[in-house]
Design a protein around this motif. Structure first.
Motif, PDB file in Angstrom:
ATOM      1  N   LEU B 170       1.112  11.537   3.798  1.00 48.47           N
ATOM      2  CA  LEU B 170       0.835  12.770   4.517  1.00 48.47           C
ATOM      3  C   LEU B 170      -0.264  13.587   3.832  1.00 48.47           C
ATOM      4  O   LEU B 170      -1.175  14.110   4.497  1.00 48.47           O
ATOM      5  CB  LEU B 170       2.127  13.593   4.611  1.00 48.47           C
ATOM      6  N   GLY B 171      -0.173  13.694   2.523  1.00 53.06           N
ATOM      7  CA  GLY B 171      -1.195  14.441   1.783  1.00 53.06           C
ATOM      8  C   GLY B 171      -2.561  13.813   1.980  1.00 53.06           C
ATOM      9  O   GLY B 171      -3.564  14.502   2.213  1.00 53.06           O
ATOM     10  N   ALA B 172      -2.619  12.500   1.912  1.00 53.14           N
ATOM     11  CA  ALA B 172      -3.891  11.805   2.067  1.00 53.14           C
ATOM     12  C   ALA B 172      -4.441  12.027   3.468  1.00 53.14           C
ATOM     13  O   ALA B 172      -5.643  12.242   3.655  1.00 53.14           O
ATOM     14  CB  ALA B 172      -3.700  10.316   1.779  1.00 53.14           C
ATOM     15  N   ARG B 173      -3.556  12.004   4.449  1.00 54.73           N
ATOM     16  CA  ARG B 173      -4.002  12.207   5.827  1.00 54.73           C
ATOM     17  C   ARG B 173      -4.592  13.613   6.006  1.00 54.73           C
ATOM     18  O   ARG B 173      -5.673  13.789   6.577  1.00 54.73           O
ATOM     19  CB  ARG B 173      -2.821  12.013   6.775  1.00 54.73           C
ATOM     20  N   LEU B 174      -3.891  14.634   5.492  1.00 57.34           N
ATOM     21  CA  LEU B 174      -4.391  16.009   5.604  1.00 57.34           C
ATOM     22  C   LEU B 174      -5.750  16.159   4.918  1.00 57.34           C
ATOM     23  O   LEU B 174      -6.628  16.864   5.391  1.00 57.34           O
ATOM     24  CB  LEU B 174      -3.400  16.991   4.969  1.00 57.34           C
ATOM     25  N   ALA B 175      -5.902  15.469   3.808  1.00 54.27           N
ATOM     26  CA  ALA B 175      -7.131  15.640   3.029  1.00 54.27           C
ATOM     27  C   ALA B 175      -8.215  14.649   3.410  1.00 54.27           C
ATOM     28  O   ALA B 175      -9.332  14.726   2.913  1.00 54.27           O
ATOM     29  CB  ALA B 175      -6.814  15.508   1.534  1.00 54.27           C
ATOM     30  N   GLY B 176      -7.876  13.710   4.286  1.00 59.24           N
ATOM     31  CA  GLY B 176      -8.887  12.753   4.727  1.00 59.24           C
ATOM     32  C   GLY B 176      -9.291  11.745   3.671  1.00 59.24           C
ATOM     33  O   GLY B 176     -10.446  11.334   3.598  1.00 59.24           O
ATOM     34  N   VAL B 177      -8.367  11.339   2.832  1.00 60.19           N
ATOM     35  CA  VAL B 177      -8.663  10.316   1.817  1.00 60.19           C
ATOM     36  C   VAL B 177      -7.679   9.164   1.985  1.00 60.19           C
ATOM     37  O   VAL B 177      -6.757   9.220   2.788  1.00 60.19           O
ATOM     38  CB  VAL B 177      -8.558  10.883   0.386  1.00 60.19           C
ATOM     39  N   THR B 178      -7.884   8.106   1.206  1.00 56.67           N
ATOM     40  CA  THR B 178      -6.963   6.970   1.204  1.00 56.67           C
ATOM     41  C   THR B 178      -5.899   7.213   0.136  1.00 56.67           C
ATOM     42  O   THR B 178      -6.243   7.544  -0.993  1.00 56.67           O
ATOM     43  CB  THR B 178      -7.728   5.676   0.853  1.00 56.67           C
ATOM     44  N   PRO B 179      -4.623   7.037   0.467  1.00 60.92           N
ATOM     45  CA  PRO B 179      -3.604   7.271  -0.565  1.00 60.92           C
ATOM     46  C   PRO B 179      -3.723   6.231  -1.676  1.00 60.92           C
ATOM     47  O   PRO B 179      -4.251   5.147  -1.475  1.00 60.92           O
ATOM     48  CB  PRO B 179      -2.280   7.122   0.190  1.00 60.92           C
ATOM     49  N   SER B 180      -3.202   6.581  -2.829  1.00 59.44           N
ATOM     50  CA  SER B 180      -3.414   5.744  -3.995  1.00 59.44           C
ATOM     51  C   SER B 180      -2.108   5.535  -4.745  1.00 59.44           C
ATOM     52  O   SER B 180      -1.229   6.406  -4.765  1.00 59.44           O
ATOM     53  CB  SER B 180      -4.432   6.452  -4.895  1.00 59.44           C
ATOM     54  N   GLY B 181      -1.955   4.352  -5.344  1.00 61.11           N
ATOM     55  CA  GLY B 181      -0.724   4.079  -6.086  1.00 61.11           C
ATOM     56  C   GLY B 181      -0.766   2.670  -6.616  1.00 61.11           C
ATOM     57  O   GLY B 181      -1.629   1.871  -6.232  1.00 61.11           O
ATOM     58  N   THR B 182       0.127   2.345  -7.506  1.00 62.70           N
ATOM     59  CA  THR B 182       0.147   1.008  -8.085  1.00 62.70           C
ATOM     60  C   THR B 182       1.421   0.305  -7.632  1.00 62.70           C
ATOM     61  O   THR B 182       1.478  -0.253  -6.555  1.00 62.70           O
ATOM     62  CB  THR B 182       0.071   1.089  -9.608  1.00 62.70           C
ATOM     63  N   MET B 183       2.429   0.352  -8.475  1.00 64.84           N
ATOM     64  CA  MET B 183       3.713  -0.228  -8.111  1.00 64.84           C
ATOM     65  C   MET B 183       4.772   0.538  -8.882  1.00 64.84           C
ATOM     66  O   MET B 183       4.509   1.077  -9.948  1.00 64.84           O
ATOM     67  CB  MET B 183       3.766  -1.713  -8.481  1.00 64.84           C
ATOM     68  N   PRO B 184       6.008   0.594  -8.359  1.00 64.46           N
ATOM     69  CA  PRO B 184       7.051   1.304  -9.095  1.00 64.46           C
ATOM     70  C   PRO B 184       7.749   0.360 -10.082  1.00 64.46           C
ATOM     71  O   PRO B 184       7.707  -0.860  -9.920  1.00 64.46           O
ATOM     72  CB  PRO B 184       8.023   1.738  -7.988  1.00 64.46           C
ATOM     73  N   HIS B 185       8.403   0.958 -11.097  1.00 63.34           N
ATOM     74  CA  HIS B 185       9.231   0.154 -11.992  1.00 63.34           C
ATOM     75  C   HIS B 185      10.289  -0.610 -11.202  1.00 63.34           C
ATOM     76  O   HIS B 185      10.694  -1.707 -11.584  1.00 63.34           O
ATOM     77  CB  HIS B 185       9.915   1.057 -13.040  1.00 63.34           C
ATOM     78  N   ALA B 186      10.729  -0.028 -10.070  1.00 59.27           N
ATOM     79  CA  ALA B 186      11.798  -0.652  -9.298  1.00 59.27           C
ATOM     80  C   ALA B 186      11.409  -2.057  -8.854  1.00 59.27           C
ATOM     81  O   ALA B 186      12.210  -2.992  -8.900  1.00 59.27           O
ATOM     82  CB  ALA B 186      12.126   0.219  -8.080  1.00 59.27           C
ATOM     83  N   LEU B 187      10.157  -2.211  -8.410  1.00 61.63           N
ATOM     84  CA  LEU B 187       9.719  -3.531  -7.938  1.00 61.63           C
ATOM     85  C   LEU B 187       9.856  -4.552  -9.062  1.00 61.63           C
ATOM     86  O   LEU B 187      10.343  -5.672  -8.861  1.00 61.63           O
ATOM     87  CB  LEU B 187       8.256  -3.450  -7.472  1.00 61.63           C
ATOM     88  N   ILE B 188       9.448  -4.167 -10.259  1.00 65.70           N
ATOM     89  CA  ILE B 188       9.470  -5.099 -11.382  1.00 65.70           C
ATOM     90  C   ILE B 188      10.909  -5.405 -11.788  1.00 65.70           C
ATOM     91  O   ILE B 188      11.276  -6.549 -12.066  1.00 65.70           O
ATOM     92  CB  ILE B 188       8.671  -4.510 -12.557  1.00 65.70           C
ATOM     93  N   LEU B 189      11.753  -4.379 -11.778  1.00 64.62           N
ATOM     94  CA  LEU B 189      13.151  -4.622 -12.122  1.00 64.62           C
ATOM     95  C   LEU B 189      13.798  -5.571 -11.131  1.00 64.62           C
ATOM     96  O   LEU B 189      14.557  -6.469 -11.504  1.00 64.62           O
ATOM     97  CB  LEU B 189      13.916  -3.290 -12.154  1.00 64.62           C
ATOM     98  N   ILE B 190      13.475  -5.395  -9.846  1.00 60.85           N
ATOM     99  CA  ILE B 190      14.101  -6.234  -8.820  1.00 60.85           C
ATOM    100  C   ILE B 190      13.558  -7.654  -8.889  1.00 60.85           C
ATOM    101  O   ILE B 190      14.314  -8.624  -8.828  1.00 60.85           O
ATOM    102  CB  ILE B 190      13.885  -5.613  -7.424  1.00 60.85           C
ATOM    103  N   VAL B 191      12.244  -7.788  -9.038  1.00 56.67           N
ATOM    104  CA  VAL B 191      11.664  -9.127  -9.160  1.00 56.67           C
ATOM    105  C   VAL B 191      12.076  -9.733 -10.504  1.00 56.67           C
ATOM    106  O   VAL B 191      12.239 -10.945 -10.629  1.00 56.67           O
ATOM    107  CB  VAL B 191      10.128  -9.060  -9.010  1.00 56.67           C
ATOM    108  N   GLY B 192      12.258  -8.900 -11.507  1.00 59.16           N
ATOM    109  CA  GLY B 192      12.829  -9.370 -12.773  1.00 59.16           C
ATOM    110  C   GLY B 192      11.804  -9.734 -13.824  1.00 59.16           C
ATOM    111  O   GLY B 192      12.161 -10.100 -14.949  1.00 59.16           O
TER     112      GLY B 192
END
Lengths: 341, 341, 341, 341, 341, 341
Positions: B170-192
């Motif tokens: 939502l923030g990216a949409r309001l500001a007209g940019v592409t949202p940014s992020g990497t990955m959460p610790h959760a993904l790594i914990l679940i994949v192991g």
């Protein structure tokens, strides 16, 4: 801080999750990517996620989180434990524990952390004022200093923290109280005279709304209060002092002088309410001075409260204890948690 | 603070006022009573209201306020002047001036003050980070620490303050940019396993999204980074250090060591991103240490920013200068204001 | 501190030594015993005594000391050198040097040290205010906070320090200026109304005394000022703000508001004088704020000034250098000293 | 602070008001103008004026004020209540209440406030020393550091504060004690030798004056003391240490060493008196160190005491409660006041 | 701190390693175990070890380390680089780099780190005094406050830091200077009189040793100095002030008084040396005061200096860069290093 | 500080005075000159010298001083009293009293003061750690940060202060304990793998030496510890955390996480030792956090301890009380002293 838990309506039915939250627009983008990866890989383990705050305080936001969780977690496969809304929470104490298939909670971790962080911050600040006030009622007046999308949530949290009422309609509705307020300086400026303004108020506003005059707009507060008291007599419930900083703000001495001169004018029944930059320190100073005050309006001390950042950690996956570096694996023991779902 | 005004999309069309704001549910109750009194008395003067902040900072919220004002002010009888969104504003400088019939603005004073107060607080905090970073990009990562009803507004304000991107859709949409992020610790914990996690990411996520691995979940950050760099080779854009406080947090020395050991392993192209408790002071410390950093993720420094309280004062009624005690009567001269409506 | 030496009348003729000082009643008892011993032993050497202060400051008390010395030193055998009254003196700088038979000065060492200590303390404090005020006139108003036996001396020293005038008749007489003052709250309380009080003042007080109304007794200062300005018109020279601490004291914002509203009421000619707890720091704050002030009344900052303790040392006896342990023997070189007797 | 009230002679008969005070030369000029206005208007109401201090302390100046009031108030129409001279007074506690026709008191408000302000400041400082000294006698030695016009008043106030004696003849006379002192460095410098000086003292000064030698003029204090003790034997009452700051001042270790070495020289009877920069903190330090001291001389700690500013307020006019803005109308209840006239 | 490197004798030949150091008795026990393991495993790689300090300062101990290294490293297979003894070293700057078979250096890492840590700490403290003294000579007097096993090393380091001389024979020998000292209080106490003590000194001590009398044992320092100057005349080189804290210590005023009174007694040639609690701050205070001082004796400021902890890290093994976690692998570039072996 | 006196071997036989001390090379040069003067004058009185410290603390160095005194004092004419090694000593309390012919002690005053100063400083710092640790054993690890000539003395003093053991062979020998240590990072770097290093240790080092692995060299400490525990099983006594500051140092959270994850891996028996920048404050912090720690290694807190400067004063010569200025003559009464010779 007192461990007071106020009576609460069944608020969770009042918190209707916003569509933008439900579709994940307020989520961090990487959770959308995580969903995509896990779905493609066909992984959806049952996990235990625990939420804990950075600092101690008055927990708030549980009711709103529950309103979201009942909508998104699968009824057949979910467990939710939490500490009570409005209760005291220790620094790092697990306050909310969710057991569910990961994919049903993934997109809401951001939103739930945020609800708890902001609301707990506000409720704790409100409680500090309430504790300082030793029974004198406090009303949350800060709506004008936070974004309108959450002014209602802020007011709700203030009441969870112990305020008697608040100024927004939405906050009062969420908290199940009657909203509270006197009159703005604008009304007096437009009417052009404080006495005429309170008389117009008295004429048009239902009788059950107390007549409380704002007395610092044009004249010396004491002179104005006595003038109004003479005109309104027993219909006047009280006066509100909101003297701006430019004119020295409201001081204990001003309150004492006003009380003494109102009494001398036979207006013992007129109550005195105080607002403008009120903080727990200033409340204590007023009380220590012996000034008799019938209520405080608190604004920016609550609205400027730092969010109490909540962290969400996975502690168990498919029944096996796990944790990232820096955290302890396995479900955290907390006998104070109660099962809600 | 630099007086930088970023390029802005025509955001005001994106800020759709919420129904609760439009009906005044987020307004202080006494404005409803004022409306009632004035209507009964048949008074509706043309007034000039001016909004000014307590402290200096980066003005934000004007676009959102405009989206509301175009809806509620009568087209035939309105004037609105403002300072530019994202520009610098002095303490007590008039930033928004509205001339309109009082009844058309009465119920929105609370909301407009709140939009400006919160948004200006966030944008200013973001700018402090941007100024400290001397050109190193900053991404707003704090959505999890504010209520989801305004996490998008917070992210928008961060970008107005100079951040390159943000984590919410939502923030990216309001500001007209592409949202940014990497990955959460959760993904790594679940994949192991971190390597498997980045490989799964690489397999399922579109190529245009940069591959940035989070490297502090299970192993020593440097060991993990080198392992990933060996497997992912040129597909790896960077690694993110998010070492928790319990393990000492991210330090300039850790970044230097990681850079040196990546280079020794022929992975000069792998960028280093840093997050976790980042503040302007810590940014300056990183830069002063000579550690080479390719980006910062900033969270709670922005989300915990105090609102910059805006005050609204009536300065003119039906063309006549007026002011309450403590304020100066008449329109305040500010040649920097531009007429928007 | 500016090294300003004000024009001075030939004040020394005005300082008539008190009989109690002349007979030595204000002297330390041991000097009487010393006189008795030396007379019995038939010793009366010619000595050089030097007086120096503990701290730097504006020297004051020389004129009064001279008035005493011309009476008590033998005309045929005396030399007196001094720094100029109102000039700057360094810490430990010899400010007064007396060469005379010891028995003619013995009983007056205590008195002369005391005159210099108290007067230099007051003059220095006054100068700090004057320096801070950057040309805005200052009047010494502190008589009520020091013993009446020396309130005139304090006022004299304030004028030596740079004040334009003072409130006591005696101080003004010693310093050769016209005493200055407005009206007390008592007059207004007794007359019962500020407007009537200034009208009575106008009726009975000679025209050359400026009409300056005290405006904080009963009503809001701004309201009262405008009311008086309307009644007194061009006869009103100014108003004095003396708002008590209990009501926030006088603030820069109050002065600005009063100026703006007086101007709006076409009373540009009415000057604004400020009193109540004025210190150099507050003077600088008023000036920095941009508030337009036409004069300050300073009281306790001057009256509470620590005496700048002067010490008297014998440095030569019958032409031979001598000194007690801890002091340097022989006449101290100071080319700034001028011979007065 | 102990609530000790010393035995007092009927001092009020000793305080003869100065002519300059009686004619109002030490009054603020505006009281003369007030007199003129009221006389011309034919107004002279009966008023109640109350005097109160800024800070708590030891009240002093009441006796002197009474000496003035009995002269100026009409015997037929006056009431005066006060707290006792030398008693403890709270911050803002009414200490003196006068009921009289306004014109009989108008010109003396300044003088009475001043007497109380200065004297209460000095007495309080003296009491702090006395309290710290735990029974060791203290003598007021500061005459040389205040203006001779009030050195007697300062010494009187010191004795009201608990000092055993003082160095000025006038102060001792007002307080009904014997003045106290040893010998000045000047005597020793002129005689040229400490032993010869004490021998001359012994020869010419009446036997009832104790022989106390000043021992830091030429030689090491311990060496000199032992030399004198050997010559003067039992005639020597004590020695005074007044070592200048340039030589380290008097320290607890010096006192201990002197005591030990005097004892070793069989001069146990020789007392040790200490002066030079003595403050309550240093007194406590001496006592804590175990050094045996027989008396302290205190100077600038008392003379540099800030006046405790007294304020005079009209609280009743012709029997009706009144007060200016910031003050409470009506006679202030204080059962500790006693009627004196 | 000036980057002054004093002329140095070829000290390394003077530092004869102690047998206990050579056999490793001062080494940490785990290095013996490491030797045993590596020998049993048949491992003895060529390594590069680098030593760096925690804080910046004046490097000292290199010469002593070299004396050890030339004995223990195999001549055929060694490289040693170092910064110069007495030069400035930055915090964390590599100061000593050793390349050698590990087994030849293993048992000496502890000793070398210790030599550098202690000596650099002392030399840096000495330099702070020297820098403060602006050319006035400083002598190291602190032997009595450190263990005699290293008092010589401390004195040597003080001279490396810029002191002119020292009080121990061993320290002076290591540094190639003449030891310096005056006389102890003990000599004067035993002889029973300061004048007799300096006369005995003059009689029995070779003429080239300067006659400097200690003047604070029995009498006032100034009186004693003048007495001695009269007896010793031109044979007296100077006096030393060492007044104990119990008597106020040595103050700038005492030095000025002594200088003035010596000059008045025609003893201009007598120098003044000062000791007792001297620190850089006190040196600066003396110099700022204008007191003329001919030399300072410094003791505990140097002996209490914190060791500047040196760390030894392996950066290369058999030509390959390596480092433990937290350190950068490979030889650290430092062009300031010079090859010594 | 507890007044604990540890069991002590008869250490005095172990302290063999160094030849350089015996010949006086570590003495201040002026004592050699004093010897020369007194011998030439034929003076050698019997004196009493007393040693006392500046500050309170744990006395250490008495045993070493005794080893010197039995060698140098004439058996027929000596008395030595002292407080016990390892006992508490007050500031300025006489700790050692020597009665002997002056010439037999003259050259050793410097050395004895130095032994006591350094050793008491170290022992006191060690005791502060021991007191903070509430029973958790502490090992002295600081040899690398002090000069090798006294690292053994420092370790001895640490054990006198309450440490369980130390890392140097010499310190352990003096104190009669077994030296303690684990392994250096160097061993692991050279072997190239932590597991291989502990296995080699296990293979070659006698069984009675506990197997304690250093776990922060290459990998995450927790991962490495679990790996080692799996390989070494019950042979592993513990792990040592020595995480460098660059990687956040050792924190209570790291210890808790390691304990939890070791327990989860069924390695409850593996102890955790902590080193690196340990101070009493950090010990208290660890204990307060609830982290379970089995031992601390303390280095620079002890090695950087300021010497507790001892002063030696002559108090009696040939039976007569004497003292220099500033000190008390005669033997100082201290019933706690015990006669040793």
């Amino acid at each position: 801080m007192d461990n007071l838990i106020p009576n609460q309506p069944n608020q969770s039915t009042l918190f209707e999750p916003k569509p933008s939250v439900l579709v994940g627009d307020s989520s961090d983008i990487y959770f959308h990517r995580t969903m995509s990866i896990l779905r493609n890989e066909g992984i959806n383990p049952n996990v235990v996620i625990e939420f804990f705050p950075q600092r101690s305080g008055v927990l708030c936001g549980i009711n709103e989180a529950m309103a979201l969780l009942v909508k998104v977690l699968p009824e057949s496969d979910r467990e939710v434990w939490a500490l009570p809304e409005g209760g005291y929470v220790e620094a790092k104490e697990v306050s909310l524990r969710i057991k569910a298939p990961y994919n049903s909670i993934c997109l809401y971790e951001t939103a739930i952390s945020g609800m708890l962080s902001s609301s707990t911050g506000w409720a704790t600040a409100a409680r500090e004022c309430v504790d300082a006030a030793e029974g004198i009622p406090i009303v949350s007046f800060g709506a004008r200093h936070v974004h309108p999308n959450i002014s209602g949530n802020m007011d709700y949290a203030s009441i969870i923290g112990g305020c008697e009422s608040c100024s927004t309609i939405l906050g009062a509705r969420l908290a199940g109280v009657t909203p509270s307020g006197t009159m703005p300086h604008a009304l007096i400026l437009i009417v052009g005279d404080t006495i005429k303004a309170i008389q117009a108020f008295d004429k048009h506003i239902p009788k059950e709304i107390p007549r409380i005059a704002l007395v610092d707009t044009f004249k010396d507060e004491v002179e104005e209060s006595i003038n109004i008291a003479k005109v309104m007599r027993n219909k006047l419930e009280g006066v509100r002092l909101d003297t701006p900083k430019e004119r020295g703000g409201v001081t204990p001495d001003l309150v004492k002088e006003l009380r003494a001169k109102l009494n001398l004018a036979d207006a013992h029944h007129v109550q005195i309410f105080v607002s403008g930059g009120i903080t727990p320190d200033r409340i204590r100073e007023f009380i220590k001075s012996g000034a008799e005050i019938d209520g405080f309006g608190v604004g920016s001390f609550i609205t400027r409260a730092r969010p109490n950042d909540f962290t969400a950690d996975i502690h168990q996956i498919e029944g096996k204890p796990i944790a990232k570096r820096g955290r302890l694996p396995g479900i955290t023991d907390n006998p104070r948690l109660e099962r809600l779902l």
